[in-house]
Scaffold this motif. Structure first.
Motif, PDB file in Angstrom:
ATOM      1  N   CYS A  33     -38.562  12.369 -47.102  1.00  0.00           N
ATOM      2  CA  CYS A  33     -37.265  11.731 -46.937  1.00  0.00           C
ATOM      3  C   CYS A  33     -36.238  12.839 -46.745  1.00  0.00           C
ATOM      4  N   ASP A  99     -36.707  15.270 -49.960  1.00  0.00           N
ATOM      5  CA  ASP A  99     -37.515  14.763 -51.071  1.00  0.00           C
ATOM      6  C   ASP A  99     -38.909  14.522 -50.513  1.00  0.00           C
ATOM      7  N   ARG A 102     -41.566  11.196 -52.198  1.00  0.00           N
ATOM      8  CA  ARG A 102     -41.553   9.739 -52.092  1.00  0.00           C
ATOM      9  C   ARG A 102     -40.775   9.305 -50.863  1.00  0.00           C
ATOM     10  N   CYS A 104     -37.669   7.172 -48.801  1.00  0.00           N
ATOM     11  CA  CYS A 104     -36.226   7.199 -49.030  1.00  0.00           C
ATOM     12  C   CYS A 104     -35.826   6.115 -50.015  1.00  0.00           C
ATOM     13  N   LEU A 107     -32.684   4.406 -53.351  1.00  0.00           N
ATOM     14  CA  LEU A 107     -31.987   5.496 -54.026  1.00  0.00           C
ATOM     15  C   LEU A 107     -31.615   6.629 -53.078  1.00  0.00           C
ATOM     16  N   TRP A 108     -31.696   6.382 -51.793  1.00  0.00           N
ATOM     17  CA  TRP A 108     -31.529   7.483 -50.840  1.00  0.00           C
ATOM     18  C   TRP A 108     -30.146   8.116 -50.892  1.00  0.00           C
ATOM     19  N   ARG A 110     -28.512   8.916 -53.579  1.00  0.00           N
ATOM     20  CA  ARG A 110     -28.333   9.638 -54.838  1.00  0.00           C
ATOM     21  C   ARG A 110     -28.728  11.105 -54.674  1.00  0.00           C
ATOM     22  N   THR A 111     -27.829  12.014 -54.990  1.00  0.00           N
ATOM     23  CA  THR A 111     -28.110  13.440 -54.833  1.00  0.00           C
ATOM     24  C   THR A 111     -29.282  13.869 -55.716  1.00  0.00           C
ATOM     25  N   GLU A 112     -29.436  13.262 -56.884  1.00  0.00           N
ATOM     26  CA  GLU A 112     -30.479  13.685 -57.809  1.00  0.00           C
ATOM     27  C   GLU A 112     -31.876  13.348 -57.306  1.00  0.00           C
ATOM     28  N   LYS A 113     -31.937  12.540 -56.271  1.00  0.00           N
ATOM     29  CA  LYS A 113     -33.259  12.199 -55.707  1.00  0.00           C
ATOM     30  C   LYS A 113     -33.882  13.394 -54.976  1.00  0.00           C
ATOM     31  N   TYR A 114     -33.033  14.311 -54.502  1.00  0.00           N
ATOM     32  CA  TYR A 114     -33.497  15.359 -53.596  1.00  0.00           C
ATOM     33  C   TYR A 114     -33.595  16.700 -54.319  1.00  0.00           C
TER      34      TYR A 114
END
Length: 127
Positions: A33, A99, A102, A104, A107-108, A110-114
């Motif tokens: 993602c 990321d 997983r 996208c 939650l795409w 959200r900065t904390e996802k990456y």
């Protein structure tokens, strides 16, 4: 960990266009993602667009729909952000993020996802 390098920023007048590029010099795993974010001075970092390198539909925030287009080039592991009809409120430092764990998903934005980020490229739009 994915190393990311952005380029293509610059200064344009309102109504102009820029194309940002995000390259992965060390290579990109399959099924990542990739997100584009921006941060204006004094503001929080916000999502702009995302695309999954597995070929799913791109995602955009409402403020850029119809003006920005995210795309990928599998051969070079590059992700692009074509920005048209730029406005002064688009002025910010633009970052790409990855990321690789997983899809996208919802939650795409959200900065904390990456976990992986580039160093950013500045975009300045004058009126």
């Amino acid at each position: 960990q994915v190393q990311l390098v952005e380029s293509g920023g610059g200064s344009v007048q309102a109504g102009g266009s820029l194309r940002l590029a995000c390259l992965a010099p060390g290579g990109m795993p399959a099924g990542v993602c990739m997100g584009w974010f921006r941060q204006a001075t004094g503001k929080e970092r916000e999502a702009v667009a995302a695309i999954h390198t597995g070929g799913r539909s791109p995602l955009y925030v409402d403020s850029v729909k119809g003006r920005f287009a995210i795309s990928q080039e599998s051969a070079t592991s590059a992700v692009y952000l074509q920005m048209t009809n730029l406005q002064p409120e688009d002025t910010a430092t633009y970052y790409c993020a990855a990321d690789s764990t997983r899809t996208c998903g919802y939650l795409w934005t959200r900065t904390e996802k990456y976990p992986d980020w580039g160093q950013g490229t500045q975009v300045t739009v004058s009126s």
